[in-house]
Design a protein around this motif. Structure first.
Motif: not given
Length: 939
Positions: A511-512, A519-521, A526-528, A541-547
Motif C-alpha cells: 500500500p502507499p 496527507q490531504s484532508k 478516509q483513514i478516520q 501512516d496512510l498504509c495503516a488503513a489497509w491493515f
C-alpha cells in the motif's frame, strides 16, 4: 550491435561450442575471449581480463580468469563433464564444489580486488553468483540458451550492472524503447496535452506492447505479422491502419466482414477486452513510424521480458508523475518474494516436495493431481496492486508449481500406461491455474491496464512452458480467462464487491506510504472512516488503513494477509494507535521482517525504510521473524513463539506515551526551543564578529548544542537574555536590536501562540537552563550504532530541543541509559526518522522498566559507567560520532571493553543472564514492563 545482431552472434557462438570438445585449460582463454569479443563487444586485452592470475593460499594457485575494474569478476572454468554442484577433493584434503573453490580464491585476494561476481562454468552451463548476496541463489543458464540469456553476462564489462537476470535487463530495454516512442508521439498533442490525451496515448502504448509481444511469442501465427502489416503504410495512414487492426483483434473470426482484407484476416481474435473500444491515435511521422517498427518492434525480441518487472517499468515510463519523481523503477522480484514466500509459497513448495518423495506411483500421481486442484482453488487479492507485480509474480509461481505437478503426473501416467497399454491424449485443459484467481484494486486507470496486460503476458509465457512439458500444441489466442483488476479507491469501496471474503485465501501487496503530516484532508478523512474515528487514528501512516480495512474484511475467515509497510507503523506512538484495535479483534502476526531498506531499480533510489507484516485471525504455529542487523543487511531467519506489534519475539503489549516515568527515576525534559528566527543563534565566526563590535555581550553567549553538535562537535552559540534587565541591556544596542528582530519575527507568524510569544521576546518558547551537570541524549541517532551516545554537559551549555536531557542526572542513570539493555528497548519501541533512531521522552524513557537495585548493584553500575567515560578520554580528539561508528570499533578497544563491562553490570542489576542476546533482553523487558504497568494501574 543491435539486440538482433547480438542474438545472431550468440547463436553462432553457441552452435560452434556446442559441437566442440573443449579442454579445461587449453580452451578457457579462447572461449571467454570469443564470447566477450563477438557477443558483448568487449575488448579482451590484458588490462581488461587476466588469465591464470596468481593467488597464494597455503600454496601457489591460479585463478582461471579475472576481470578487474570497479566491479571485478572472477571466473572458475571447469571441463565440460564436471558437475558444477558436486564437491571434489582438493589438494589440501578438503571437499569443495567449483563455486566454493572460487570463493576461497576470492577470500585471499586483497580487499580492492575482491570480486563483485563469481562465474562458474563448464562450457555447457553458467552459474553467476552475486557477492552482494552470497547466500542467494545463482543465476543459472545453459549454453543452448545463450541467445536469450547473454544479457546476464554484461557484468563482464566494466559498467555498473544492477541486475544479472537476463529477463530484467530485457525488460528495462523494452521499457526504455517504449518510453522513447511515447515521448515522440506525445509531441503530436502540443505543449499542453489534456488528461484525455494522455489516457488515449497510454491505451495506445499498452496495445502496441501486447502486439509486439504477441508477434515475437508466435501468438499471431505468422512470423512478423504485425511488422509486415505496417511496414508499407504511409506515415499519415498509420493511425487509421492501427485502428483497423485493433478492431479486428477485438472481433471474433465468425463475426468479421466476409470480404475482410487478407492483411487483416490473418490476425487472430484476442478477446479479454484488451482491444475493446475505439481510441484516438495521434498521427505518425517518418520518425515515429521508424521508432515503432524498426527500433522497437523489429530489432527487439519481446518474448523474453519479465511481466513482473516490465509492468512496473512500463507504468513508470508512461506515467509523467512517476517519471518526474523517480524515473523508471520497479519492485524487484527478490523483494516480492520476501512477502509471498512466507505468506504461501514456502508451504506450497514444501507440500510439492513431499509429494515428489512418495514412492508409490499411484499415490504420488493422485496427490499431484489433488495438489494441482488445490492450486487452482486458491484466490488472491492485492488491494493496492499498482502495475500488478505482486499478482503477476504470484501467478507465475503458482503456474510453475503446477507445471511441476503436471510433470509428476505425466511421468507416473506413462508408467501406468506402459502397464495398461493405454494411450493418453493431452490438451490445454491440463492447465488448471488461471489468472482469474488473482484480483486487484487500483485507483489509477492506466495502472489497471498495465496490470491486466502484465497478467496476460505472464499467462502466455507459462502456457508455452506447459506446452513443452505436456507436448500439446494449441493456440493461446483467443484469451479464455479474464484478469480481475478493478479500478477504484480501496479505502472507500467494499472489497466484497471485488471478491467475497468467504472465497478468498490471501491478501498481499504494498500500500502507499504517506506520513500523517503529508496527507490531504481527503486522505485523513478516509483513514478516520476506516478506523471508525478511533483514538489518535489521525496520526498514523496512510498504509495503516489497509491493515485495518483488511482486518475488517477478514473477520470470521481463515484469510492470511501480508503487506509491505513503512516501519513507522510498528514503532513509537503508532503501534498502540494501529495495532491495539486489531489485536482487540483477534488479529495476530504470523511472520514479519523488521526494518530494511526497500529497494527498487530507479534513477533515484527510494530510501524508504520498510517492514513486512503477515497476519491473520487464525493462530499460526511456526511463526517466523526475519531480523536485519542493519537496514541493508540480509535477513536472519528466526523461529518465534510470539511476534508482538513491535516485531519482537515477546509478549503482546502496547506502549502509550506517558507524562511521567513508569519507575522512580528523574524526569527527562527537552532542551531549549527559541523560536527566534535564528536571530539569537551564531556560528563561532559570527559570534566573534559580534563581540568585536559589542564586547559587553560576552556574558550572554552560551555554547548551543543540538543533536548534530553533540555528536559531531563544533557547537554553535546562542544569546540567552531571559534574566537581563534594562540596566544590563541599555549599553548593548546590538543585543537590543536582536530582541526587536525576534519580536518582529514572532509577530509575523501565522501561528497565534507564536504571535503571543512576541510579548516576551527575551525569553525562549521553551527554556531549560540546568544549574548542574546534565545527562544529554540526541533525539536522532544513526541506526548503525549499537549504542546511542549519552554524555554529561556542564552548566552554562544550553541544549536545543533536538536533544533530551536529565538535569543534574547521576552516574547511575547515565550507566543504565548507555547500556545495551536500554538501547535494545529503544530500538524496539522508538520511532524512526527514515532508518535513524528517534528517541522520545513519552514512549522510550518514561516507559522504560528500570531495575530495582541494591546499593552494591548501583555502585557496580556507576563504576562501570565511569570506566566508559574514562575510556573516551583516551581519544580526546575523537567526536562521539567517531567513537560510536561501528566501522571504527577496532580503533577504540578500551571503549568497547568498557561498554561490555557496563552491559554486564546493568544486566546483573536486573538479575538476568542473556549474554547480550537482544531478543532475550527484549523478552525480559516486555515482561517486566507489563508487570510494572499492571502495578502502576493498581496504584
Amino acid at each position: 550491435m543491435t539486440p538482433v545482431q547480438r542474438r545472431k552472434a550468440a547463436t553462432a557462438f553457441r552452435d560452434k561450442w556446442q559441437n566442440a570438445d573443449p579442454g579445461e585449460k587449453q580452451h578457457t582463454q579462447q572461449f571467454w575471449t570469443e564470447l566477450m569479443n563477438r557477443i558483448l563487444e568487449i575488448a579482451t586485452d590484458s588490462d581488461h581480463i587476466q588469465f591464470e592470475k596468481p593467488v597464494f593460499l597455503d600454496h601457489q594457485s591460479y585463478i582461471d580468469a579475472y576481470i578487474p575494474g570497479p566491479h571485478p569478476v572472477l571466473i572458475e572454468q571447469k571441463g565440460p563433464f564436471v558437475d558444477l554442484g558436486k564437491k571434489e577433493r582438493q589438494s589440501d584434503g578438503s571437499y569443495l564444489n567449483p563455486y566454493e573453490q572460487a570463493k576461497r580464491y576470492a577470500d585471499w585476494l586483497p580487499k580492492s580486488e575482491k570480486p563483485d561476481y563469481i562465474i562458474v562454468s563448464n562450457f555447457r552451463e553458467f552459474r553467476i553468483y552475486d557477492q552482494e548476496n552470497p547466500k542467494g541463489e545463482p543465476v543459472i543458464f545453459h549454453l543452448k540458451d545463450l541467445p536469450k540469456q547473454y544479457p546476464s553476462l554484461r557484468i563482464l564489462s566494466s559498467e555498473t550492472i544492477s541486475d544479472i537476470d537476463a529477463s530484467v535487463l530485457v525488460s528495462k530495454e523494452a521499457a526504455r524503447l517504449i518510453g522513447k516512442l511515447y515521448d515522440a508521439l506525445l509531441k503530436a498533442y502540443g505543449d499542453q496535452p489534456t488528461s484525455y490525451d494522455l489516457e488515449q496515448l497510454n491505451k495506445l502504448c499498452t496495445r502496441l506492447v501486447f502486439c509486439m509481444y504477441a508477434e515475437d511469442a508466435g501468438l499471431f501465427g505468422e512470423e512478423e505479422a504485425f511488422f509486415d502489416y505496417l511496414k508499407d503504410a504511409a506515415p499519415e495512414d498509420m493511425n487509421e491502419d492501427l485502428s483497423r487492426l485493433f478492431k479486428v483483434l477485438d472481433t471474433p473470426v465468425a463475426k468479421r466482414p466476409r470480404f475482410l482484407s487478407p492483411r487483416l484476416a490473418r490476425f487472430p481474435y484476442v478477446n479479454g477486452a484488451l482491444f475493446s473500444g475505439e481510441i484516438e491515435i495521434p498521427p505518425f511521422s517518418e520518425e515515429t513510424k521508424r521508432m515503432l517498427l524498426y527500433d522497437t518492434a523489429h530489432h527487439f525480441d519481446w518474448k523474453d521480458i519479465s511481466p513482473t518487472v516490465f509492468g512496473a517499468l512500463f507504468e513508470s515510463t508512461l506515467n509523467p508523475e512517476l517519471r518526474r519523481s523517480s524515473g523508471m523503477h520497479y519492485t524487484s522480484v527478490e523483494s516480492i518474494h520476501k512477502l509471498i514466500d512466507p505468506l504461501f509459497l514456502d508451504d506450497l513448495k514444501a507440500e510439492l516436495e513431499e509429494i515428489r518423495q512418495l514412492k508409490q506411483v499411484n499415490v504420488r500421481n493422485r496427490r499431484a493431481e489433488l495438489f494441482q486442484k488445490k492450486l487452482a482453488g486458491l484466490r488472491f487479492l492485492d488491494p493496492a496492486c499498482g502495475s500488478g507485480n505482486f499478482l503477476t509474480e504470484s501467478y507465475i509461481c503458482l503456474r510453475r508449481l503446477e507445471n511441476e505437478a503436471i510433470k509428476l503426473q505425466l511421468t507416473d501416467k506413462k508408467l501406468v500406461q506402459a502397464v495398461n497399454k493405454l494411450q493418453m491424449v493431452l490438451d490445454a485443459d491440463v492447465i488448471k491455474v488461471s489468472i482469474q484467481q488473482f484480483y486487484g484494486i487500483e485507483i489509477n486507470n492506466f495502472a489497471v491496464s498495465v496490470a491486466t496486460t502484465a497478467l496476460y503476458i505472464a499467462e502466455a509465457q507459462l502456457y508455452e512452458e506447459t506446452q513443452e512439458i505436456a507436448h500439446f500444441y494449441d493456440n493461446f489466442l483467443p484469451l479464455h480467462s479474464y484478469a480481475h483488476i478493478h479500478e477504484g479507491n480501496a479505502l472507500t469501496m467494499d472489497w466484497n464487491s471485488v471478491i467475497p471474503a468467504s472465497e478468498l485465501n490471501y491478501i498481499m501487496g504494498n500500500p502507499p506510504f504517506l506520513g500523517a503530516r503529508n496527507q490531504s484532508k481527503e486522505q485523513k478523512s478516509q483513514i478516520q472512516a476506516v478506523f471508525q474515528k478511533a483514538k489518535n487514528c489521525g496520526n498514523v501512516d496512510l498504509c495503516a488503513a489497509w491493515f485495518k480495512k483488511a482486518a475488517d474484511y477478514m473477520k470470521d475467515t481463515s484469510i492470511h494477509s501480508a503487506f509491505v509497510a513503512t516501519n513507522s507503523i510498528c514503532q513509537g506512538e503508532q503501534v498502540a494507535n494501529i495495532w491495539y484495535p486489531l489485536y482487540a479483534e483477534g488479529i495476530r502476526i504470523n511472520f514479519a521482517y523488521d526494518t530494511f531498506r526497500w529497494k527498487n531499480d530507479s534513477d533515484e533510489q527510494a530510501h524508504v525504510f520498510c517492514i513486512i507484516v503477515g497476519f491473520s485471525y487464525a493462530e499460526t504455529p511456526g511463526k517466523l521473524l526475519f531480523h536485519h542487523e542493519n537496514p541493508d543487511a540480509h535477513p536472519i531467519r528466526q523461529q518465534a513463539r510470539n511476534i508482538n506489534a513491535y516485531l519482537s519475539d515477546a509478549p503482546d503489549i502496547f506502549i502509550y506515551s506517558r507524562n511521567k516515568p513508569l519507575c522512580a527515576v528523574p524526569d527527562m525534559s527537552v532542551g531549549n526551543k527559541p523560536i527566534d528566527g535564528g536571530y539569537y543563534i551564531f556560528t563561532e565566526e559570527e559570534k566573534q564578529q559580534f563581540l568585536k563590535k559589542e564586547p559587553g555581550a560576552k556574558a550572554y553567549f552560551h555554547p548551543f548544542i543540538g543533536a548534530k553538535e553533540f555528536l559531531h562537535g563544533n557547537p554553535r552559540w546562542i544569546l540567552y537574555l531571559g534574566q537581563a534587565t534594562w540596566e544590563d541591556l541599555k549599553n548593548l544596542p546590538m543585543v537590543r536590536e536582536r530582541i526587536r528582530q525576534v519580536r518582529d519575527y514572532r509577530l509575523a507568524s501565522r501561528s497565534a501562540p507564536t504571535r503571543k510569544l512576541a510579548d516576551h521576546p527575551q525569553n525562549y518558547h521553551i527554556e531549560n537552563i540546568p544549574k548542574g551537570n546534565s545527562i544529554v541524549i540526541p533525539e536522532v541517532s544513526s541506526e548503525r550504532r549499537r549504542y546511542i551516545p549519552v554524555d554529561f554537559l556542564e552548566p552554562g551549555v544550553l541544549c536545543s530541543n533536538l536533544v533530551k536531557l536529565i538535569p543534574e542526572g547521576s552516574l547511575y542513570e547515565f550507566g543504565v541509559l548507555q547500556s545495551q539493555i536500554h538501547n535494545a528497548w529503544m530500538r524496539a519501541v522508538a520511532g524512526r526518522l527514515k532508518g535513524d533512531y528517534r528517541y522520545s521522552i513519552g514512549i522510550v524513557y518514561n516507559n522504560f522498566p528500570w531495575p530495582a537495585v541494591t546499593p552494591e548493584q548501583r555502585k557496580r553500575v556507576e563504576n562501570a559507567a565511569q570506566d566508559v567515560l574514562e575510556a573516551r578520554k583516551h581519544n580526546p580528539s575523537a567526536t562521539l560520532a567517531e567513537l560510536y561508528d561501528p566501522d571504527n570499533s577496532l580503533f577504540f578497544p578500551e571503549l568497547m571493553e568498557a561498554h561490555q563491562r557496563l552491559d554486564q553490570a546493568v544486566e546483573a542489576a536486573y538479575g538476568w543472564r542473556t549474554n547480550g542476546d537482544e531478543e532475550k533482553i527484549l523478552q525480559y523487558l516486555f515482561r517486566l514492563y507489563d508487570k510494572l504497568e499492571q502495578q502502576d494501574k493498581l496504584t
